[in-house]
Design a protein around this motif. Structure first.
Motif, PDB file in Angstrom:
ATOM      1  N   GLY A 116       0.796  -1.224   0.000  1.00 44.05           N
ATOM      2  CA  GLY A 116       0.000   0.000   0.000  1.00 44.05           C
ATOM      3  C   GLY A 116       0.828   1.274   0.000  1.00 44.05           C
ATOM      4  O   GLY A 116       0.270   2.371  -0.101  1.00 44.05           O
ATOM      5  N   GLU A 117       2.157   1.134   0.064  1.00 45.15           N
ATOM      6  CA  GLU A 117       3.005   2.331   0.073  1.00 45.15           C
ATOM      7  C   GLU A 117       3.280   2.800  -1.355  1.00 45.15           C
ATOM      8  O   GLU A 117       3.009   2.083  -2.315  1.00 45.15           O
ATOM      9  CB  GLU A 117       4.331   2.018   0.783  1.00 45.15           C
ATOM     10  CG  GLU A 117       4.168   1.664   2.240  1.00 45.15           C
ATOM     11  CD  GLU A 117       3.718   2.854   3.094  1.00 45.15           C
ATOM     12  OE1 GLU A 117       4.073   3.997   2.741  1.00 45.15           O
ATOM     13  OE2 GLU A 117       3.012   2.630   4.087  1.00 45.15           O
ATOM     14  N   ASN A 118       3.840   3.996  -1.459  1.00 41.31           N
ATOM     15  CA  ASN A 118       4.229   4.562  -2.758  1.00 41.31           C
ATOM     16  C   ASN A 118       3.058   4.600  -3.742  1.00 41.31           C
ATOM     17  O   ASN A 118       3.213   4.316  -4.928  1.00 41.31           O
ATOM     18  CB  ASN A 118       5.388   3.777  -3.383  1.00 41.31           C
ATOM     19  CG  ASN A 118       6.679   3.990  -2.625  1.00 41.31           C
ATOM     20  OD1 ASN A 118       6.945   5.113  -2.158  1.00 41.31           O
ATOM     21  ND2 ASN A 118       7.466   2.948  -2.471  1.00 41.31           N
ATOM     22  N   ASN A 119       1.880   4.967  -3.225  1.00 36.07           N
ATOM     23  CA  ASN A 119       0.709   5.028  -4.097  1.00 36.07           C
ATOM     24  C   ASN A 119       0.821   6.218  -5.050  1.00 36.07           C
ATOM     25  O   ASN A 119       1.210   7.303  -4.652  1.00 36.07           O
ATOM     26  CB  ASN A 119      -0.546   5.194  -3.247  1.00 36.07           C
ATOM     27  CG  ASN A 119      -1.824   5.065  -4.055  1.00 36.07           C
ATOM     28  OD1 ASN A 119      -2.313   3.965  -4.277  1.00 36.07           O
ATOM     29  ND2 ASN A 119      -2.354   6.189  -4.529  1.00 36.07           N
ATOM     30  N   SER A 120       0.463   5.998  -6.306  1.00 37.97           N
ATOM     31  CA  SER A 120       0.322   7.157  -7.190  1.00 37.97           C
ATOM     32  C   SER A 120      -0.839   6.920  -8.156  1.00 37.97           C
ATOM     33  O   SER A 120      -1.152   5.779  -8.516  1.00 37.97           O
ATOM     34  CB  SER A 120       1.616   7.446  -7.954  1.00 37.97           C
ATOM     35  OG  SER A 120       1.938   6.357  -8.779  1.00 37.97           O
ATOM     36  N   PHE A 121      -1.490   8.021  -8.531  1.00 38.63           N
ATOM     37  CA  PHE A 121      -2.622   7.961  -9.450  1.00 38.63           C
ATOM     38  C   PHE A 121      -2.114   8.233 -10.865  1.00 38.63           C
ATOM     39  O   PHE A 121      -1.403   9.213 -11.095  1.00 38.63           O
ATOM     40  CB  PHE A 121      -3.680   8.983  -9.052  1.00 38.63           C
ATOM     41  CG  PHE A 121      -4.238   8.746  -7.672  1.00 38.63           C
ATOM     42  CD1 PHE A 121      -5.109   7.709  -7.435  1.00 38.63           C
ATOM     43  CD2 PHE A 121      -3.849   9.546  -6.610  1.00 38.63           C
ATOM     44  CE1 PHE A 121      -5.610   7.468  -6.155  1.00 38.63           C
ATOM     45  CE2 PHE A 121      -4.340   9.321  -5.332  1.00 38.63           C
ATOM     46  CZ  PHE A 121      -5.230   8.277  -5.106  1.00 38.63           C
ATOM     47  N   LEU A 122      -2.472   7.370 -11.803  1.00 42.64           N
ATOM     48  CA  LEU A 122      -1.947   7.484 -13.159  1.00 42.64           C
ATOM     49  C   LEU A 122      -2.891   8.242 -14.081  1.00 42.64           C
ATOM     50  O   LEU A 122      -2.465   8.742 -15.112  1.00 42.64           O
ATOM     51  CB  LEU A 122      -1.659   6.094 -13.732  1.00 42.64           C
ATOM     52  CG  LEU A 122      -0.727   5.212 -12.889  1.00 42.64           C
ATOM     53  CD1 LEU A 122      -0.517   3.854 -13.546  1.00 42.64           C
ATOM     54  CD2 LEU A 122       0.614   5.899 -12.667  1.00 42.64           C
ATOM     55  N   THR A 123      -4.180   8.280 -13.746  1.00 41.09           N
ATOM     56  CA  THR A 123      -5.119   9.080 -14.539  1.00 41.09           C
ATOM     57  C   THR A 123      -5.885  10.002 -13.604  1.00 41.09           C
ATOM     58  O   THR A 123      -5.936   9.779 -12.391  1.00 41.09           O
ATOM     59  CB  THR A 123      -6.117   8.201 -15.330  1.00 41.09           C
ATOM     60  OG1 THR A 123      -6.904   7.442 -14.415  1.00 41.09           O
ATOM     61  CG2 THR A 123      -5.391   7.253 -16.275  1.00 41.09           C
ATOM     62  N   ASP A 124      -6.489  11.054 -14.175  1.00 44.41           N
ATOM     63  CA  ASP A 124      -7.046  12.132 -13.339  1.00 44.41           C
ATOM     64  C   ASP A 124      -8.527  11.956 -13.015  1.00 44.41           C
ATOM     65  O   ASP A 124      -9.109  12.788 -12.335  1.00 44.41           O
ATOM     66  CB  ASP A 124      -6.824  13.487 -14.014  1.00 44.41           C
ATOM     67  CG  ASP A 124      -7.537  13.588 -15.355  1.00 44.41           C
ATOM     68  OD1 ASP A 124      -8.327  12.669 -15.687  1.00 44.41           O
ATOM     69  OD2 ASP A 124      -7.321  14.581 -16.066  1.00 44.41           O
ATOM     70  N   GLY A 125      -9.154  10.896 -13.511  1.00 38.54           N
ATOM     71  CA  GLY A 125     -10.560  10.675 -13.214  1.00 38.54           C
ATOM     72  C   GLY A 125     -11.504  11.308 -14.227  1.00 38.54           C
ATOM     73  O   GLY A 125     -12.714  11.168 -14.123  1.00 38.54           O
ATOM     74  N   GLY A 126     -10.969  11.992 -15.224  1.00 38.62           N
ATOM     75  CA  GLY A 126     -11.812  12.616 -16.249  1.00 38.62           C
ATOM     76  C   GLY A 126     -12.524  11.593 -17.117  1.00 38.62           C
ATOM     77  O   GLY A 126     -13.598  11.871 -17.653  1.00 38.62           O
ATOM     78  N   ASN A 127     -11.939  10.424 -17.268  1.00 36.11           N
ATOM     79  CA  ASN A 127     -12.572   9.346 -18.031  1.00 36.11           C
ATOM     80  C   ASN A 127     -12.749   8.131 -17.136  1.00 36.11           C
ATOM     81  O   ASN A 127     -11.887   7.824 -16.316  1.00 36.11           O
ATOM     82  CB  ASN A 127     -11.689   8.953 -19.224  1.00 36.11           C
ATOM     83  CG  ASN A 127     -11.536  10.079 -20.216  1.00 36.11           C
ATOM     84  OD1 ASN A 127     -12.502  10.508 -20.848  1.00 36.11           O
ATOM     85  ND2 ASN A 127     -10.329  10.598 -20.329  1.00 36.11           N
ATOM     86  N   LEU A 128     -13.880   7.450 -17.343  1.00 27.88           N
ATOM     87  CA  LEU A 128     -14.109   6.189 -16.633  1.00 27.88           C
ATOM     88  C   LEU A 128     -13.064   5.172 -17.084  1.00 27.88           C
ATOM     89  O   LEU A 128     -12.868   4.973 -18.286  1.00 27.88           O
ATOM     90  CB  LEU A 128     -15.518   5.688 -16.950  1.00 27.88           C
ATOM     91  CG  LEU A 128     -15.934   4.353 -16.336  1.00 27.88           C
ATOM     92  CD1 LEU A 128     -15.937   4.412 -14.815  1.00 27.88           C
ATOM     93  CD2 LEU A 128     -17.319   3.953 -16.855  1.00 27.88           C
TER      94      LEU A 128
END
Lengths: 453, 178
Positions: free
Chosen positions: A205-217
């Motif tokens: 669960g460490e080093n989490n990062s989001f790769l997309t911004d949520g603009g598209n499903l």
């Protein structure tokens, strides 16, 4: 594209000098395999092995801090596996600094430790960290293994996971799975307007990062076994299609140009193809696409829904989901689509089959009498075992050693909009050690990264 | 003149607000569409320029709201089924009639599922439902190239809740005016 490159997720991995210090750490004294202390993880309810992981010592305040942090990560990894019971540091009798030459085994037997881990962190002349550890058999009073790693400071966590993997492997005989990552869908917002983002994190669960911004499903991400890539479904511009995301370049591109929805993608074991479903005029069939030549092959041609295809690790066969019998069931066919054969015959509906990386089992989602289960069966359909049960459990993914499954669980939603919490869970293949995987947001659709080479 | 312009703007704002109020869409669909024909044949365009409050203006003929009021914008399905029900047939017949009246309108047919199936299978099932509704419209004379389909699987429920009533409302094909 360097598809042949292996172990990509060790970005700049040349940093990792692993050395078995046969002389320096006395590997020559390693206890013979098959000695008393060996965990049999094929049994059902395993008594976790009491293990003492001492703080790794360091001469400077900085290295001492790294030493304490690394020991904490090793302890947490081992504990989470359910196979080890790390002993509380407060009960330790011998100081870690006093173990430089050899532990005083009587002190560790007194607190019921069967295995003991000692270690040290120092700074090399080039500024990198040197981390070394030894695993001791407390009763036999012998060293079981010892390794040293040199690494950039920022990678200390990776080294801790590698050490936990080495301990796991020495004591269970199985490859570890702690130095791995998980790609998943991060969820937020109300059910009607759920925001879903592609996210990646270490398995703890460490080093989490989001790769997309949520603009598209976005839905159903899966790791490439050979390249820094993820394949997934995106509703970009209102057209649901399979995409490939490159973690290094952060670029995403649609896979092919199809007249209808493409979905349920998964890489082939050699990373050369993506297998997926294409829906034309409402009918979904299974296709593969060669990622280099872009050649498309159709594998099923049936008016039923054919989806959720997954290759066997030797690429010879494919398991998939079809309702050609009237309800969702599991089928196995040849890699060319030939000779499809139904393998699920229990009561209920079966879905999301995933072939184990060891080849011996297929994990699936089962729906029966309003309940959802994660289960496993052999590739011929025999030996079905259900591991979990809840309102909605779905989408198993295998740890690369084929011993642990991760999946997601959604709780029922109330009329008020309350409830509905969706989280990742993991469970041992034996059906024990079910536990939540901590994520920063609600989460679904986990996919475990492959085993690091 | 300034006052007149303002009132027209107010009317437009009110109409827009109506179109995007989810409750109004759900209400009209919940009754399976209505044949009250409110505003269907009225010449609202001329009303619109004259009206002072906007409240008296019915839906603009050919608009999405007009479509919902006249035909109902959705049909419902049984569990794990894509068969058009008798009620669904009646709704689609009204939709086809309305679409025949406005031949320049194109539509998107959305297929949706309840939460009681797996994600990937539900994407396929939603596509089936959208296609089944589209095929029905085409059979009634709607040109095929006016209808595109999209499946949302179980990703966009209309009604929140893990209960039979919510699931029944969420197993649907929704006709969206482009």
């Amino acid at each position: 594209m360097e598809r042949a490159r292996r172990g990509w997720w060790r970005r700049g991995m040349s940093w990792l000098g692993v050395a078995a210090w046969a002389a320096g750490l006395g590997l020559g004294n390693t206890a013979p395999v098959g000695a008393a202390m060996q965990i049999d993880i094929t049994r059902g309810n395993v008594d976790p092995l009491p293990i003492a992981v001492a703080r790794f010592i360091g001469e400077q305040p900085e290295t001492a801090k790294f030493g304490a942090d690394i020991a904490n990560v090793v302890r947490a990894d081992l504990e989470r596996s359910g196979l080890f019971a790390p002993i509380a540091e407060a009960s330790f009798i011998q100081e870690p600094e006093a173990m430089r030459i050899q532990p005083r085994f009587a002190d560790w037997r007194l607190i019921d430790a069967q295995a003991l881990v000692s270690g040290a962190v120092s700074t090399q002349e080039d500024g990198r960290l040197k981390v070394e550890f030894r695993l001791w058999d407390v009763f036999a009073e012998t060293q079981m293994t010892g390794l040293a790693y040199s690494t950039a400071r920022a990678n200390w966590r990776r080294v801790a996971h590698l050490i936990a993997d080495a301990i796991y492997k020495r004591l269970t005989g199985e490859e570890g799975y702690f130095d791995t990552r998980v790609v998943y869908i991060a969820e937020s917002g109300p059910p009607q307007r759920r925001v879903k983002r592609l996210a990646i994190m270490d398995q703890d669960g460490e080093n989490n990062s989001f790769l997309t911004d949520g603009g598209n499903l976005v839905l159903t991400p899966r790791f490439s076994p050979t390249a820094p890539e993820i394949t997934y479904l995106s509703y970009f511009r209102g057209r649901p299609r399979v995409y490939v995301y490159n973690i290094d370049t952060q670029q995403q591109e649609p896979l092919g140009d199809f007249p209808g929805m493409t979905f349920a993608p998964r890489f082939s074991p050699d990373g050369r193809d993506v297998i997926m479903s294409l829906s034309v005029r409402g009918n979904s069939d299974i296709y593969t696409m060669d990622l280099q030549t872009r050649e498309v092959r159709r594998l099923t041609d049936h008016p039923a829904i054919d989806t959720s295809a997954s290759f066997a690790p030797n690429s010879a066969r494919i398991v998939f989901n079809s309702d050609r019998s009237g309800t969702q069931q599991l089928y196995v066919m040849g890699a060319d689509g030939g000779n499809p054969k139904r393998i699920s015959f229990g009561k209920g509906r079966y879905a999301t089959p995933v072939w184990s990386p060891r080849g011996d089992l297929i994990a699936f989602t089962k729906m029966h009498r309003g309940r959802f289960h994660i289960g496993v069966m052999r590739p011929d359909g025999s030996g079905e075992r259900l591991l979990t049960e809840s309102f909605l459990d779905e989408g198993p993914t295998w740890a690369p050693n084929g011993r642990v499954l991760m999946f997601f669980r959604q709780e029922p939603t109330e009329r008020s909009g309350g409830g509905g919490r969706t989280r990742l869970w993991s469970i041992d293949l034996t059906g024990y050690n079910e536990r939540v995987v901590i994520t920063p947001t609600e989460a679904s659709d986990p996919a475990w990264s492959p085993l690091i080479q | 003149m300034g006052v007149r312009l303002l009132s027209i703007l107010a009317a437009l704002v009110l109409l827009t607000a109506c179109e995007t109020t989810p409750e109004s869409a759900a209400d009209s669909s919940g009754t399976g569409g209505t044949d009250s024909g409110a505003g269907a044949s009225r010449d609202v365009t001329s009303d619109l320029t004259d009206t002072q409050t906007g409240e008296e203006a019915g839906p603009v003929p050919g608009s999405a709201e007009d479509f919902v009021l006249f035909a109902g914008d959705r049909v419902f399905f049984d569990f794990d089924s894509y068969d058009i029900t008798a009620e669904g047939r009646a709704t689609l017949e009204r939709q086809a009639e309305w679409l025949g009246r406005y031949p320049n309108v194109t539509i998107t047919m959305e297929g949706h599922c309840d939460e009681r199936g797996t994600r990937e299978y539900n994407l396929a099932l939603g596509e089936r439902r959208a296609q089944a509704a589209k095929s029905f419209l085409v059979a009634l004379g709607v040109e095929e190239n006016r209808v595109t389909t999209i499946s949302y699987g179980r990703e966009r429920p209309e009604v929140v809740g893990s209960n039979e009533e919510a699931w029944a409302q969420n197993r649907r094909a929704v006709t969206v005016i482009n």
